[in-house]
Design an enzyme around this catalytic site. Sequence first.
Site, mmCIF file in Angstrom:
data_model
loop_
_atom_site.group_PDB
_atom_site.id
_atom_site.type_symbol
_atom_site.label_atom_id
_atom_site.label_comp_id
_atom_site.label_asym_id
_atom_site.label_seq_id
_atom_site.Cartn_x
_atom_site.Cartn_y
_atom_site.Cartn_z
ATOM 1 N N PHE A 1 -64.198 -38.644 13.841
ATOM 2 C CA PHE A 1 -64.776 -38.473 12.506
ATOM 3 C C PHE A 1 -65.531 -37.142 12.500
ATOM 4 C CE2 PHE A 1 -67.897 -39.070 9.169
ATOM 5 C CZ PHE A 1 -67.081 -39.552 8.153
ATOM 6 N N LYS B 1 -71.070 -50.409 6.812
ATOM 7 C CA LYS B 1 -69.665 -50.824 6.770
ATOM 8 C C LYS B 1 -69.599 -52.344 7.004
ATOM 9 C CE LYS B 1 -68.142 -46.387 8.757
ATOM 10 N NZ LYS B 1 -67.534 -45.722 7.611
HETATM 11 C C1 LIG Z 1 -66.911 -42.780 13.244
HETATM 12 C C2 LIG Z 1 -67.926 -42.405 12.212
HETATM 13 N N1 LIG Z 1 -69.080 -41.802 12.599
HETATM 14 C C3 LIG Z 1 -70.027 -41.457 11.690
HETATM 15 C C4 LIG Z 1 -69.846 -41.724 10.347
HETATM 16 C C5 LIG Z 1 -70.831 -41.354 9.286
HETATM 17 O O1 LIG Z 1 -72.045 -40.855 9.685
HETATM 18 P P1 LIG Z 1 -73.304 -41.033 8.709
HETATM 19 O O2 LIG Z 1 -73.643 -42.498 8.726
HETATM 20 O O3 LIG Z 1 -74.348 -40.166 9.319
HETATM 21 O O4 LIG Z 1 -72.900 -40.600 7.354
HETATM 22 C C6 LIG Z 1 -68.671 -42.360 9.920
HETATM 23 C C7 LIG Z 1 -68.477 -42.651 8.471
HETATM 24 O O5 LIG Z 1 -67.522 -43.169 8.008
HETATM 25 C C8 LIG Z 1 -67.702 -42.691 10.871
HETATM 26 O O6 LIG Z 1 -66.548 -43.274 10.478
#
Ligand SMILES: Cc1ncc(COP(=O)(O)O)c(C=O)c1O
Length: 412
Positions: free
Chosen positions: A126, A224
Amino acid sequence: MTPTTREECAALDAADPLAPLREEFVLPEGVIYLDGNSLGALPRSTPARVADVVEREWGQGLVRSWNDAGWWDKPRTLGAMLAPLVGADPDEVVVGDGTSANLFKTVVAALRMSDRDVVLGEAGNFPTDLYVTEGAVGLTGGTQRRVDPDGPELASELARGDVAVLLLSHVDYRTGVLRDMPALTRLAHEHGALVVWDLCHSAGAVPVDLSGSGADFAVGCTYKYLNAGPGAPAFLHAARRHHARAEQPLSGWHGHARPFDFAPGYEPAPGVSRFLSGSQPLVADAALEASLEVWGRADLAQVRTKSLALTDLFLAGAAESGLVSLTPAEHARRGSQVCLVEPEEGSGYAIVRALIERGVIGDFRAPDVMRFGFTPLYLSYTEVFDAARALVEVVRNGEWRQERFRARSQVT
Ligand SMILES: Cc1ncc(COP(=O)(O)O)c(C=O)c1O
């Protein structure tokens, strides 16, 4: 056996031990929600809980609530509630800040614990994981390398002997591939690297055993599968054996050993609290607390069994559309989502929009992936059967070709 008729699905719903939990959620009429891997549904108890924190704890309690309502300790009490969902001990998890901030804290802390300076990440992770790594190595003078974690290069990259930190997502956001946390953690340790796990797509989606895997650090969001609401605070895990040595870079007063001494110099708290920085969003914490109480009533083994059954059902139904799946058929390598490749360039987004118009909500991840998340707490087998049927119809009859499905919204 994967059901092949709607009647068989209805029978599975009638026998589903998780079915009563659906009543704990607000789900709009006429919607089949396959996007709980992006933003989970609203627990029925959340509005009243949030109102109580606002009206009673804040409105009446005022500043006294920092003591009387346990506000000061919320990062720890919520961390302890969340810990069983990720296989950690209650004193190894705190809740606070966002996933990106917590990634920064853990990656820099892990870099500082090593005499090496390379962060090895995933080429397809991501983007925030990639960007935060860029920021972290930029600040510490290190370097970043990226590999495909599901291929042979991961082992050879680690064998170069210069990797300080391996940063991996437990479940790949774009393919739904679930990684072998114990094996990859062991491999990294054998080569002298620490591991930071991103659990955004695994907390509440698949069984996670941080302690049993020997994991060093982990972060994840709660909006989520954990259903805590848009922009809800994230969590951070640090294995107890690292508490005394780990130094995170956002050394704020909530991470101080004695914050109310108001001393001029920083001294980190002895436990995982040293990863805290400043004041937390207590109103948003209330929503997380309400949703974690629902999770406290869920049997995690039942959640995994149903997740696999629902993804099997959707994969079987969607196969009739001729779409190619990126999600492994093998259960041991599958998260709780199904990812399908668009059949022709530019079609994926339109197919998702056409499905949304029919009430089946999934999402699209550029460049070409249609993503469907499966949340066993509030999805039924019949809904998943109907969703797969809708997908097949939309693809087969070319419904998605209508011009209005092509206009991109800001958030896909
Ligand atoms: C694997 C992963 N890491 C991090 C995030 C998002 O980070 P944040 O909560 O800081 O927006 C997501 C968002 O979908 C994600 O899928």
